[in-house]
Enzyme design. Structure first.
Site, PDB file in Angstrom:
ATOM      1  N   GLY A  44      21.760   7.819 -24.057  1.00  0.00           N
ATOM      2  CA  GLY A  44      20.885   8.942 -23.793  1.00  0.00           C
ATOM      3  C   GLY A  44      20.642   9.121 -22.307  1.00  0.00           C
ATOM      4  N   CYS A  45      20.199  10.318 -21.924  1.00  0.00           N
ATOM      5  CA  CYS A  45      20.023  10.622 -20.498  1.00  0.00           C
ATOM      6  C   CYS A  45      18.862   9.847 -19.885  1.00  0.00           C
ATOM      7  CB  CYS A  45      19.873  12.117 -20.299  1.00  0.00           C
ATOM      8  SG  CYS A  45      18.618  12.912 -21.321  1.00  0.00           S
ATOM      9  N   PHE A  46      17.670   9.903 -20.511  1.00  0.00           N
ATOM     10  CA  PHE A  46      16.559   9.097 -20.019  1.00  0.00           C
ATOM     11  C   PHE A  46      16.942   7.617 -20.018  1.00  0.00           C
ATOM     12  CE2 PHE A  46      13.044  12.303 -21.120  1.00  0.00           C
ATOM     13  CZ  PHE A  46      12.674  12.490 -19.802  1.00  0.00           C
ATOM     14  N   ALA A  47      17.580   7.189 -21.109  1.00  0.00           N
ATOM     15  CA  ALA A  47      17.940   5.776 -21.242  1.00  0.00           C
ATOM     16  C   ALA A  47      18.857   5.336 -20.113  1.00  0.00           C
ATOM     17  CB  ALA A  47      18.601   5.530 -22.591  1.00  0.00           C
ATOM     18  N   ALA A 101      19.123   6.565 -16.965  1.00  0.00           N
ATOM     19  CA  ALA A 101      18.402   6.455 -15.695  1.00  0.00           C
ATOM     20  C   ALA A 101      17.468   5.259 -15.676  1.00  0.00           C
ATOM     21  CB  ALA A 101      17.621   7.744 -15.428  1.00  0.00           C
TER      22      ALA A 101
END
Length: 322
Positions: free
Chosen positions: A131-134, A136
């Protein structure tokens, strides 16, 4: 040439994936599947691709003509697709949904964060793109976990662009609401927390602290800006050495000694990290493009690793802002 098929071709991540792949020197796109757009030109949906491709969307899925299949599908749909179709045994799969990110005896998908699992990725057949948040947040914390330094609660504040909510308009993504506005959502309960915890425990089995994560909707289109802080007694120069050592042989993650901003990474597959100490508190800033390093760029990175290519092929991208 690597022959590619894409399932679910109409969304933002699919548009970015198509853009990367049509400019990739070792790739031929065989089909882009979209039942709602079958027969339409891809550039009529992804208008930034005018002049770059004459491909059209199709309902067909000739799996025997491709080497790798990308899923740019809604969460839950990849699993349904896998259960209702018989795929060739040797076909590589890269799933951009969250369906297979949690490791399980029930499937053989490898979690596709190259900075964590590169050796496993190159031997895998099926990849679950993070995932994108994950992405970063993990890149901000992995060197600490590697050195057993995650020994207190981690406090994370992360703001994301509107493209993170997908292409279909909603009450919190249309322009009139999102513009000049900001709001939190899913505080402490965001779905990416599970995969973050899985990765941190992979490196530091003793990790049992909380990740207090506050996701924020930003009033910009793309990018993720993360700030994370925790208790850490180690002096800053030593911490910087640990981070530089961890990412020394990784092409896309860089330690920067100045404060960061989103325009440094939007349009690229980079993650930039900045470290500060304030007393016993370690502050980490992490910035990525949610559609590239947080999704389609990372998927192409994983494809390059699966097929033995140099990992930056097709990903020599430059920031779009100044």
């Amino acid at each position: 040439m690597i022959r590619v098929g894409i399932i679910g071709g109409a969304g933002y991540t699919a548009g970015e994936l198509i853009r990367l792949l049509i400019n990739h020197p070792d790739v031929e796109i065989v089909f882009v599947n979209s039942s709602s757009n079958a027969g339409n030109k891809i550039c009529d949906v992804h208008s930034g691709l005018y002049g770059e491709t004459d491909l059209t969307f199709t309902e067909q899925t000739p799996f025997d003509q491709i080497d790798v299949l990308f899923f740019c599908t809604a969460h839950g749909d990849t699993r349904k697709f896998m259960e209702s179709h018989t795929l060739p045994e040797e076909l590589r799969l890269i799933d951009l949904s969250m369906d297979y990110r949690m490791e399980s005896p029930e499937h053989d998908f490898v979690y596709g964060l190259p900075e964590l699992n590169r050796r496993r990725i190159v031997r895998a057949k099926h990849i679950a793109n993070p995932g994108c948040f994950a992405t970063a947040i993990q890149l901000a914390l992995l060197p600490l976990a590697k050195n057993l330094l995650l020994n207190s609660d981690v406090h994370v504040h992360a703001i994301t662009g509107s493209t993170g909510a997908g292409q279909k308009p909603s009450a919190t993504s249309h322009f009139s609401w999102r513009n000049d506005n900001i709001s939190i959502y899913k505080p402490f309960t965001h779905q990416h927390l599970a995969e973050i915890g899985q990765s941190l425990k992979q490196l530091q089995n003793s990790f049992s602290s909380k990740i207090n994560f506050i996701p924020v909707r930003g009033d910009f289109a793309r990018g993720i800006f993360v700030t994370a802080y925790l208790d850490c007694p180690v002096e800053l120069p030593e911490i910087i050495k640990l981070y530089e050592a961890y990412y020394d042989d990784h092409s896309f993650t860089h330690i920067v000694d100045k404060n960061l901003d989103l325009k440094q990474v939007v349009g690229t597959n980079k993650c930039l990290l900045h470290l500060e100490k304030h007393g016993d508190k370690l502050l980490i800033t992490s910035v990525i493009d949610n559609l590239l390093k947080g999704a389609s760029g990372q998927a192409v990175h994983n494809m390059n690793l699966l097929f033995g290519l140099e990992e930056k092929v097709g990903l020599h991208l430059k920031p779009v802002g100044f």
